[in-house]
Scaffold this motif. Structure first.
Motif, PDB file in Angstrom:
ATOM      1  N   PHE A 125       6.597  12.072 -20.714  1.00 55.46           N
ATOM      2  CA  PHE A 125       5.708  12.487 -21.794  1.00 55.46           C
ATOM      3  C   PHE A 125       4.330  11.865 -21.590  1.00 55.46           C
ATOM      4  O   PHE A 125       4.215  10.718 -21.155  1.00 55.46           O
ATOM      5  N   VAL A 126       3.302  12.638 -21.899  1.00 54.52           N
ATOM      6  CA  VAL A 126       1.930  12.157 -21.800  1.00 54.52           C
ATOM      7  C   VAL A 126       1.166  12.526 -23.067  1.00 54.52           C
ATOM      8  O   VAL A 126       1.480  13.503 -23.746  1.00 54.52           O
ATOM      9  N   TRP A 127       0.147  11.725 -23.385  1.00 55.84           N
ATOM     10  CA  TRP A 127      -0.703  12.003 -24.529  1.00 55.84           C
ATOM     11  C   TRP A 127      -1.797  12.987 -24.144  1.00 55.84           C
ATOM     12  O   TRP A 127      -2.112  13.153 -22.964  1.00 55.84           O
ATOM     13  N   GLY A 128      -2.363  13.615 -25.134  1.00 53.50           N
ATOM     14  CA  GLY A 128      -3.467  14.530 -24.900  1.00 53.50           C
ATOM     15  C   GLY A 128      -4.133  14.920 -26.206  1.00 53.50           C
ATOM     16  O   GLY A 128      -3.726  14.473 -27.305  1.00 53.50           O
ATOM     17  N   ASN A 151      -3.603  13.922 -20.678  1.00 54.83           N
ATOM     18  CA  ASN A 151      -3.798  12.802 -19.764  1.00 54.83           C
ATOM     19  C   ASN A 151      -2.955  13.040 -18.509  1.00 54.83           C
ATOM     20  O   ASN A 151      -2.258  14.049 -18.388  1.00 54.83           O
ATOM     21  N   ASN A 152      -3.021  12.097 -17.578  1.00 56.29           N
ATOM     22  CA  ASN A 152      -2.294  12.233 -16.322  1.00 56.29           C
ATOM     23  C   ASN A 152      -0.829  11.829 -16.494  1.00 56.29           C
ATOM     24  O   ASN A 152      -0.531  10.739 -17.003  1.00 56.29           O
ATOM     25  N   GLN A 153       0.063  12.736 -16.070  1.00 54.75           N
ATOM     26  CA  GLN A 153       1.479  12.380 -15.959  1.00 54.75           C
ATOM     27  C   GLN A 153       1.692  11.820 -14.554  1.00 54.75           C
ATOM     28  O   GLN A 153       1.446  12.498 -13.560  1.00 54.75           O
ATOM     29  N   PHE A 154       2.160  10.569 -14.472  1.00 53.67           N
ATOM     30  CA  PHE A 154       2.226   9.886 -13.177  1.00 53.67           C
ATOM     31  C   PHE A 154       3.649   9.417 -12.907  1.00 53.67           C
ATOM     32  O   PHE A 154       4.285   8.797 -13.762  1.00 53.67           O
ATOM     33  N   ASN A 155       4.160   9.719 -11.704  1.00 54.34           N
ATOM     34  CA  ASN A 155       5.455   9.244 -11.227  1.00 54.34           C
ATOM     35  C   ASN A 155       5.252   8.630  -9.852  1.00 54.34           C
ATOM     36  O   ASN A 155       4.464   9.142  -9.045  1.00 54.34           O
ATOM     37  N   SER A 156       5.982   7.557  -9.569  1.00 53.59           N
ATOM     38  CA  SER A 156       5.793   6.896  -8.279  1.00 53.59           C
ATOM     39  C   SER A 156       7.112   6.384  -7.719  1.00 53.59           C
ATOM     40  O   SER A 156       8.081   6.151  -8.450  1.00 53.59           O
ATOM     41  N   LEU A 157       7.131   6.218  -6.398  1.00 55.23           N
ATOM     42  CA  LEU A 157       8.285   5.697  -5.654  1.00 55.23           C
ATOM     43  C   LEU A 157       7.763   4.718  -4.614  1.00 55.23           C
ATOM     44  O   LEU A 157       6.736   4.971  -3.969  1.00 55.23           O
ATOM     45  N   LYS A 158       8.444   3.586  -4.449  1.00 51.68           N
ATOM     46  CA  LYS A 158       8.067   2.628  -3.415  1.00 51.68           C
ATOM     47  C   LYS A 158       9.316   2.025  -2.814  1.00 51.68           C
ATOM     48  O   LYS A 158      10.200   1.561  -3.532  1.00 51.68           O
ATOM     49  N   SER A 159       9.388   2.033  -1.478  1.00 49.78           N
ATOM     50  CA  SER A 159      10.502   1.442  -0.752  1.00 49.78           C
ATOM     51  C   SER A 159       9.941   0.448   0.258  1.00 49.78           C
ATOM     52  O   SER A 159       9.175   0.819   1.150  1.00 49.78           O
TER      53      SER A 159
END
Length: 454
Positions: A125-128, A151-159
């Motif tokens: 969910f993002v605000w706007g 606003n920006n919906q952001f998802n990330s992955l780090k290994s």
């Protein structure tokens, strides 16, 4: 910065709408009555299709923000509000995630197996903000403008552990295929949207069951931006390959014994560690006509409403990709020649002679720790992208001119492209997949705000 520009535009537009009242001072009451008679059934007026024209909004004294609300009589149906209006909503929407794909090539010929997927992208969910402004004249004609931005919906992955990413046309250096390991490997996805609606509206008189119907017809622009980025540092690797030399072994026999000569080339290839990244962005630019069907009814201070908008748009997709891959390398080939002589004595005597010879030694011109190849691609496509929007809300009247509002909104669209599904994992230049351009996306959530009606 974009919010400030939007706010300035809205203020200027509100001033323009308000200024139309003064411009109406030279119109006579008789002319006004003649225009009203033209309505839906009496022919068109010259100003029907003009978004801003001289209108009679009365005196500024009519605007009483803090005046008590006027209670609706049980014998009278709700006839709706007239004059300019402004509505602001703060929303909390979820943007549906794209389909899960492999980070890396799914080609069976690719070396190794990719160990990560795009399953980390969730429907967060993002605000706007949503702004709606316009007006309704006393002949039930009006205009409605909506501006919406998330606003920006952001998802990330780090290994951080060495992880394999498979590529089509894996790096083949000096005849040796080198698998690609990243440590760390990072991936992220960013999604946002913005839209503008402009509609000419007409309000029907309330029926015998109460409630008001409003219809609108106009144009819609909606942009869904999606960006998928994969980056990481390759792990330094050493690959050793042995290759028999053509024409060997060679065997000769004489009275003194048997001599056998063999030769093998050993190639040692070292790939340096280097940064890599590929960023793919998709702009879904949807443009087309739009129709609005709205119903609302008022009970005391409460107003209940529902609204449906449909836009059969054309989606002008713009896909851009840029990045850099690869790293420096060095390769050395040594030829080992072995000669074995077996004499005819009893017992036989074995004599072995081993010789090593440098055959080839190469290295890339790129310094260690730097990418060897940069690239940039773009692709433009057009798809049919029908879009529907459903709104359900309730407003409570605080004063004569002000209300608070809460509701639910759902938007369903097709013919959409998502960036994570457009990456062609082919070395060295990567690429954009031409196929997946007709995906479905669902945006929904709650909104809360206020209304100001002149």
């Amino acid at each position: 910065m974009q919010f400030h520009r939007t706010r300035s535009w809205l203020i200027a537009l509100a001033i323009l709408v308000a200024g139309t009242s003064a411009a109406r001072s030279d119109d006579s009451a008789g002319g006004r009555a003649e225009d009203s008679a033209g309505g839906m059934g009496g022919g068109s007026r010259e100003t029907d299709l003009q978004p801003f024209h001289p209108i009679d909004l009365g005196s500024i004294a009519d605007f009483q923000l803090f005046a008590p609300p006027e209670e609706q009589s049980q014998d009278n149906y709700f006839k709706g509000n007239y004059g300019p209006f402004f509505r602001y909503e703060r929303f909390y929407y979820s943007i549906h995630q794209p389909g899960t794909t492999t980070i890396g090539s799914s080609d069976a010929a690719a070396l190794g197996t990719s160990e990560n997927t795009t399953g980390f992208i969730k429907a967060n969910f993002v605000w706007g903000n949503r702004f709606e402004l316009g007006y309704v004249e006393d002949d039930n004609y009006g205009w409605d403008t909506v501006i919406i931005k998330s606003n920006n919906q952001f998802n990330s992955l780090k290994s951080n552990q060495p992880t394999n990413v498979a590529f089509t046309n894996e790096r083949i250096i000096a005849g040796v295929s080198i698998p690609t390991l990243f440590a760390p490997l990072e991936a992220d996805n960013l999604t946002r949207f913005v839209g503008v609606d402009l509609l000419k509206t007409f309000r029907y008189e309330p029926g015998h069951n109460g409630g008001l119907w409003n219809i609108g017809l106009g144009a819609k622009f909606f942009q869904l931006h999606d960006r998928f980025t994969v980056s990481g540092t390759t792990v330094q690797q050493t690959q050793i390959a042995t290759t028999p030399v053509p024409g060997f072994p060679i065997t000769s026999t004489s009275l003194t014994g048997t001599t056998t000569t063999t030769a093998i080339d050993t190639t040692t290839t070292t790939v340096d560690s280097a940064p890599n990244f590929v960023s793919t962005g998709v702009d879904n630019n949807m443009v087309g006509p739009e129709i609005k069907l709205q119903w609302e009814d008022k009970k005391g201070r409460w107003t209940f409403g529902s609204e449906f908008r449909f836009a059969p748009t054309a989606n002008f997709q713009t896909i851009k990709q840029q990045g850099a891959t690869g790293s420096g390398f060095s390769s050395t080939t040594i030829r080992t020649t072995t000669t074995v002589n077996t004499t005819n004595l009893s017992p036989p005597t074995i004599t072995t002679l081993v010789q090593n010879q440098l055959i080839n030694q190469v290295s890339s011109v790129v310094p260690a720790g730097q990418a060897t190849n940069s690239f940039s691609h773009s692709l433009n496509q057009v798809s049919f992208a029908p879009m529907g929007e459903l709104r359900l809300d309730t407003a409570f009247q605080l004063t004569k001119a002000a209300s608070i509002r809460v509701g639910y909104t759902g938007m369903l669209m097709s013919g959409i492209s998502r960036a994570s599904q457009r990456v062609d994992y082919t070395l060295p230049d990567m690429g954009i997949l031409p196929g997946p351009k007709n995906q479905h996306t669902y945006i929904n959530g709650v909104n809360v705000g206020f209304d100001i009606n002149y």
